[in-house]
Design a protein around this motif. Structure first.
Motif: not given
Length: 1252
Positions: A530-531, A776, A779, A825-826
């Protein structure tokens, strides 16, 4: 919980079937798997088959083939194919050379109706060749005129019988129920096995019919099976119930396979077995099992004792579990004693049944019938006599003796005996516990490979016996190396320590009262980042923090520095909190500049970042140096600094200048950097008109030293975005740098998804992007579902969904689900969206069947049809009916709304129009496919001549008893509706006692309570314009006859008496069937029957007892019964003794007189004054002597202080509280006619001494 009726997921899309192959020919079996690359094994008799000259194995994609070459008798047997956890069995049968069909003997025809019993129906189960379903092809229908027998068994007049049918043929089972005493039609249910209710499975191959014969008052119920398959074979049960009665009957269906050999084996009685349970035919009742609500009534119990007596020992354990038997060993011991043949008893006419069965809390009656009605009985329980109490009640009616046990408990499960004299009969009572119900079902689970799986289910009883199954196969204790079973009170657990892909499937917990089903999905282990960690640039003595976030919070990892494992110490710290892994380096030095990596354990994944050490080089400058900001950035253009929301933002700006410069931090907000103005924050510090930041404490603070200025934001938020301007000033000059800060975060939660296109096991889920993407790009999305009553959400996808819709599958029809979605997301995954509206996967019903036109008039059309074969889990909401003209394509609704009936009358139609009709079934999913009439229907009534269809039993004299109702139904035909007229003896019917009820198809003559005056000839006439039809009925109301007349004794001789009488005055409107002659002894006046059904009016009564007097009486009989009174002789008839005089023998008189004598004389006594004293002696003599008592010569008879007793020769003198003066000589004298005698004694009265 998944529906029990659904088959477990199988690895095979096509399964091999059993085959019959001629000897010498090859046998080929084919199987297809769901996906290619699956390892498939072939077995025979439990052993794997390998390729050889005998067996050929081939695999091509998903298709797998087994070839058995040159088949012989040794190859016959059971085979199996295995893929993963799925196993399919099939049989190979080798056909030897057998005679042609002409040499096979034909089956014997069903026995014809027995002569003299017209009321009995033929066999109730017959085979119909070619799949014909017409009633004429079945021999179960009773012939016309058949009536109910006088003595029905329970509610059934005729029970369904066992039947046999060839595969592909049809068969009908019939049950007849007496309806004369029923106010409402009975409720009849048909079952296969123990639980499968066939009423909801009616369709093309299974039909249920019912009818009512008003003449015989008998209900006819039929179960019709067409295109019978081997899976149709087995035990069936028919249950009939009314408001206060219940009855059931079991019967079996045998299905013989096709082919000459199978027919021969069936005719010879050779049983045919098949181990193939995977191949389901048209009537695969194993797939019809559904979850049952515990509130529903349990079906009628089967007799466990009878099942065990007929079963083989290998089936005992399965039967015990199915019927809730806990003490199987004790029950088999009692069963063994029960199987012994008992000798014929002389004390019992009807013994107890070998065994009885009752449910816990219900009542049971044990009844015997004795040969001697006056005999006494004893009831024993396990050898101990039972005493009457509130729970045990003894009843005696005639020769019947009944033991009633109310509120049966497990303590009543014992052996019972009824003892009469020296004989006894025994039985076993089995108290069955209520079925174990599922109180909390299993939950579906989604796990990764290697994770621990635990299924938990709660049942209604502690310590209940349960079975765990996987894809329909029982999990045995031998597999404990993989599965672990645990019991905790009412909770049962199935534990799989390390799940593998082969463990995926449907798991079930089965009890005696139901089962719970859940699905286990095992996915390959994947780890999502995730990060990731990012490159850092820090100065000396600063803190460097590397942080990453992964999808699994249980994953551990290793931090590497230049490829070598990093060892934590006081300056380097490693932390793991939830899904976040951190590496913190305090007081950074140049030696810390390197490549850092995080490697999760068990995954081929590597997260890397670089730590840059920033050296601040300050050259020596003379005093009065202008201020300067030392940042390693090209030019003075704004650089963007990205920070994740919630993290610490630290801007470390090295400065120089002499004298020490003043540092000013300002924040400018532009429309480009943030579309909305930031909200004031209490910790933002002092923000002046130009956005000046000067706070030294709080969430946002500025710290300035001689050589650097540090701007810190604790827990960065969206409002912290913007362009920060750093200005340094001193008297020599100033310097300025712009820093752009961007805060990124996880997306906002999407709105609740919307559900559409709901199907049988699928639906379409749609959602909108989140309002804020976190800075961001999104995704993809993650979708989850759960059952409405559950708390466990199950993830539906591991790869992110790129689109805004998804088709969810593998749902269970009839179960209510909810959906929710995450945005990713990112940075990470958003909070879940609100749950969608609950929905239930359900498919539309199939088309109704057998649509037919029942009747047509000038303005109406009557339609009827049968329910669709598939109604859906939620049941049907109703039917819609439409019509259109023959030359038009526009369909018009015939009814407002939906109708629940399967027959409808469409009104207000145009006369003469040609119309097409269609019917649709509706459920929660919407309308199903329509069924349309084959031909257009012309709306016009056809003139039909009136015709009475007089039933056969009404063509002869109709006899009814006085007081019985008369209900004569006569069907007729005729259009338009004919006019019906009834007459009696040529006169119109009058009076309120006789009523006429007419319908469009029949007419009914009804008399609530018949009288003799209702007898006569009735005529019914139909008339349509100038056409008519007539029928005549003769009604005879009969009653009991009057007693015979003028009974007298014609002659008496010896042991005989001759009687004569005259016939009764009133025969009861029917012939006399005979007379009953009875006698009574004048001593007891108990009447005994001498002659029954005697036809003459004179008789001789023999074998009378000499010296007794007798009365005689005669009853007259007809078809109704005996007369209420009897003709009785007025005077008794004495049977004289013969002329013999009895002379008693003479005996010599004996003289028993005797003079008195004392057998025990008086004795001297010494007594204490003041206490009562007695003197005793014994005397004999005949006649009884006269007794006198004397003291010192004085007679004591008149002295009240003395009492004298005499009892059977024992004489007693009582002296009340004697004193010293009572002492002296006492004499007792006895005198009678033979003489006298006396005895004496001395009495001393002592005074006790008194001590002072």
């Amino acid at each position: 919980m998944p529906e029990p009726g659904k088959k477990p997921v199988s690895a095979f899309s096509k399964k091999p079937r059993s085959a019959e192959v001629a000897a010498g020919s090859p046998a080929v079996f084919e199987a297809e798997t769901e996906r290619s690359g699956v390892k498939v094994r072939w077995q025979r008799g439990g052993s794997d088959i390998s390729a050889s000259d005998k067996y050929g194995l081939a695999a091509e994609g998903t298709r797998h083939t087994l070839t058995v070459r040159d088949v012989g008798p040794a190859d016959q047997g059971s085979y199996a194919v295995i893929a993963g956890s799925s196993k399919v069995k099939f049989d190979l049968k080798v056909i030897e050379t057998v005679p042609g069909p002409a040499s096979v003997p034909a089956p014997a025809p069903a026995p014809a109706e027995a002569p003299g019993a017209p009321g009995e129906a033929l066999a109730s189960a017959t085979e119909e060749k070619g799949g014909s379903s017409s009633p004429e092809g079945s021999s179960s229908a009773a012939p016309d005129g058949s009536g109910a027998p006088d003595d029905p068994i329970g509610l059934f007049v005729m029970r369904p019988q066992d039947g046999e049918v060839t595969a592909g043929g049809s068969i009908t089972f019939s049950a007849r129920v007496a309806g004369a005493s029923l106010l409402k039609p009975p409720t009849v249910k048909w079952f296969k096995g123990k639980w499968v209710d066939l009423s909801s499975k009616a369709g093309q191959h299974l039909q249920l019919h019912s009818s009512y014969d008003r003449t015989s008052k008998v209900y006819l119920f039929e179960l019709h099976i067409t295109d019978a398959q081997p899976t149709s074979a087995g035990g069936y049960r028919c249950e009939v119930s009314t408001k206060d009665k219940f009855d059931s009957c079991n019967f079996n269906l045998t299905v013989h396979g096709e082919g000459s050999l199978v027919s021969v084996l069936a005719l010879l009685g050779v049983p045919l077995h098949s181990d193939s349970h995977e191949d389901a035919g048209t009537l695969d009742f194993s797939s019809l099992l559904k979850k049952r609500d515990s509130r529903l009534e349990a079906p009628a119990e089967e007799d466990v004792w009878e099942i065990l007596r007929q079963a083989s020992p290998s089936e005992y354990e399965r039967i015990a579990f199915q019927h809730g038997v806990t003490d199987l060993r004790g029950m088999l011991k009692r069963l063994k004693g029960m199987k012994r043949d008992e000798k014929k008893s002389t004390a019992f006419q009807k013994k107890l049944e070998p065994a009885y069965q009752v449910s816990k809390g219900h009542k049971i009656r044990l009844t015997v019938e004795l040969a001697d009605p006056d005999a006494d009985v004893k009831w024993l329980k396990n050898g101990q006599e039972i005493q009457m109490s509130g729970r045990y009640i003894f009843e005696s009616v005639g020769a019947k003796r009944t033991l009633t046990i109310s509120q049966c408990s497990l303590a009543d499960d014992a052996a019972y005996q009824c003892v009469v004299g020296g004989e006894k009969c025994s039985t076993e009572l089995f108290v069955k516990e209520p079925p174990v119900l599922i109180t909390r079902p299993l939950e579906d689970q989604l796990v990764m490979v290697g994770q621990r799986v635990e299924f938990e289910c709660e049942v209604s009883e502690e310590g209940a016996q349960v079975k765990w199954l996987k894809d329909g196969v029982e999990l045995t204790r031998e597999e404990t190396f993989k599965y672990r079973f645990k019991k905790d009170g009412q909770r049962h657990h199935l534990i799989i320590n390390e799940a593998t892909l082969e463990d995926a499937g449907h798991y079930a917990l089965r009890t005696s009262g139901g089962q719970a089903l859940a699905e286990l999905i095992v996915q390959e282990k994947k780890l999502e980042v995730y990060q990731s960690i990012a490159d850092l640039t820090v100065g000396a003595k600063d803190q460097a923090v590397f942080k990453c976030e992964v999808s699994d919070e249980n994953v551990r990892g290793v931090w590497l520095k230049n490829g070598k494992e990093l060892v934590p110490d006081s300056r380097i710290k490693v932390s793991h909190i939830g899904r976040v892994h951190k590496l913190t380096i305090d007081d950074v030095t140049p030696a810390d500049e390197a490549d850092y990596s995080f490697v999760p354990e068990g995954f081929a994944c590597n997260l890397s970042a670089k730590l840059h050490f920033m050296e601040v080089k300050i050259d020596f400058v003379p005093r009065q140096e202008p201020p300067k900001i030392h940042l390693d950035c090209p030019g003075r253009k704004p650089d963007t600094i990205v920070v994740v929301a919630g993290n610490k933002l630290r801007l470390d700006v090295p400065i120089s200048g002499d004298p020490a410069p003043t540092v000013i931090w300002q924040k400018t907000i532009t429309q480009v950097s943030c579309p909305r103005p930031p909200l004031p924050h209490p910790d933002n510090g002092c923000v002046g008109p130009a956005g000046l930041l000067c706070e030294t404490e709080g969430r946002v603070r500025v710290e300035t030293t001689k050589d650097r200025s540090i701007f810190t934001v604790e827990g960065a938020e969206k409002e912290d975005e913007g362009v920060y301007v750093v200005t340094v000033k001193n008297p020599v000059g100033e310097d300025q740098v712009n820093l752009t800060v961007k805060v990124i975060d996880v997306p906002d939660a999407p709105a609740a998804p919307k559900i559409s296109n709901v199907g049988e096991d699928s639906c379409t889920v749609q959602w909108e992007p989140p309002a804020y993407d976190g800075g961001q790009p999104v995704l993809g999305y993650i979708l989850e579902r759960k059952k409405k009553k559950s708390y466990r959400w199950m993830r539906l996808n591991f790869d992110l969904l790129r689109e805004l819709s998804h088709e969810a599958r593998r749902m269970i029809e009839g179960v209510v689900y909810e959906m929710r979605v995450y945005a990713v997301n990112a940075i990470g995954m958003s909070r879940p969206s609100p749950a969608s509206q609950p929905f239930m996967p359900i498919g539309p019903p199939s088309e109704p069947t057998h649509l037919a036109v029942e009747d047509v008039t000038d303005t109406t059309v009557s339609l009827k049809w049968r329910p669709p074969e598939r109604a859906g889990a939620g049941g049907l909401d109703g039917y819609s009916v439409e019509y259109c003209r023959e030359d038009c394509s526009e369909w018009v609704t015939a009814l407002q709304g939906l109708t629940e009936h399967t027959a409808v009358l469409v009104k207000d139609l145009p006369t003469g129009a040609r119309l097409q009709f269609r019917v649709r079934a509706h459920n929660m999913a919407g309308p199903g496919a329509p069924v349309t009439t084959q031909e257009p229907v012309t709306v016009q009534e056809i003139l039909q001549r009136p015709r009475l269809q007089l039933p056969r039993h009404l063509r002869q004299t109709i006899q009814r008893k006085v007081g019985e109702p008369v209900n004569l139904l006569i069907p007729f035909q005729g259009k338009p509706r004919p006019q019906v007229t009834w007459t009696k003896e040529g006169q119109p019917l009058a009076g309120e006692e006789v009523s006429i009820r007419n319908s469009p198809t029949d007419t009914i003559l009804f008399i609530r309570a018949a009288h003799r005056a209702h007898s006569g000839t009735y005529q019914v006439m139909l008339r349509i314009e100038n056409m008519e039809d007539k029928a005549t009925l003769v009604l005879q109301i009969v009653d009991k006859p009057s007693p015979p007349q003028d009974i007298r004794v014609a002659e008496a001789w010896g042991f005989n008496v001759a009687l004569e009488w005259k016939p009764p005055q009133d025969y009861g409107n029917t012939e006399i069937w005979g007379y009953t002659v009875q006698k009574a002894d004048t001593k007891t006046m108990e009447w005994f029957t001498v002659l029954e059904h005697y036809r003459r009016t004179h008789c001789v009564v023999s074998e009378l007892i000499i010296g007794n007097g007798y009365y005689f009486r005669v009853f007259s009989h007809n078809m109704v019964g005996p007369s209420d009174k009897a003709a009785t002789t007025k005077e008794p008839v004495f049977i004289p003794r013969p002329g013999i005089t009895y002379e008693p023998p003479s005996y010599k008189a004996l003289d028993f007189s005797e003079a008195p004598s004392f057998t025990r004389p008086l004795v001297n006594r010494s007594v204490i004054a003041g206490y009562n004293a007695t003197l005793c002696c014994a005397v004999r003599g005949s006649p009884k002597p006269k007794i006198s008592w004397f003291k010192n010569g004085l007679d004591l008879g008149k002295d009240a202080r003395f009492r004298m007793f005499s009892k059977q020769g024992v004489l007693t003198l009582e002296i009340r509280k004697p004193c010293p003066f009572d002492g002296g000589i006492y004499v007792c004298r006895a005198i009678n006619l033979q003489g006298e005698a006396q005895c004496e004694c001395r009495l001393e009265v002592r005074v006790p001494e008194v001590f002072l």
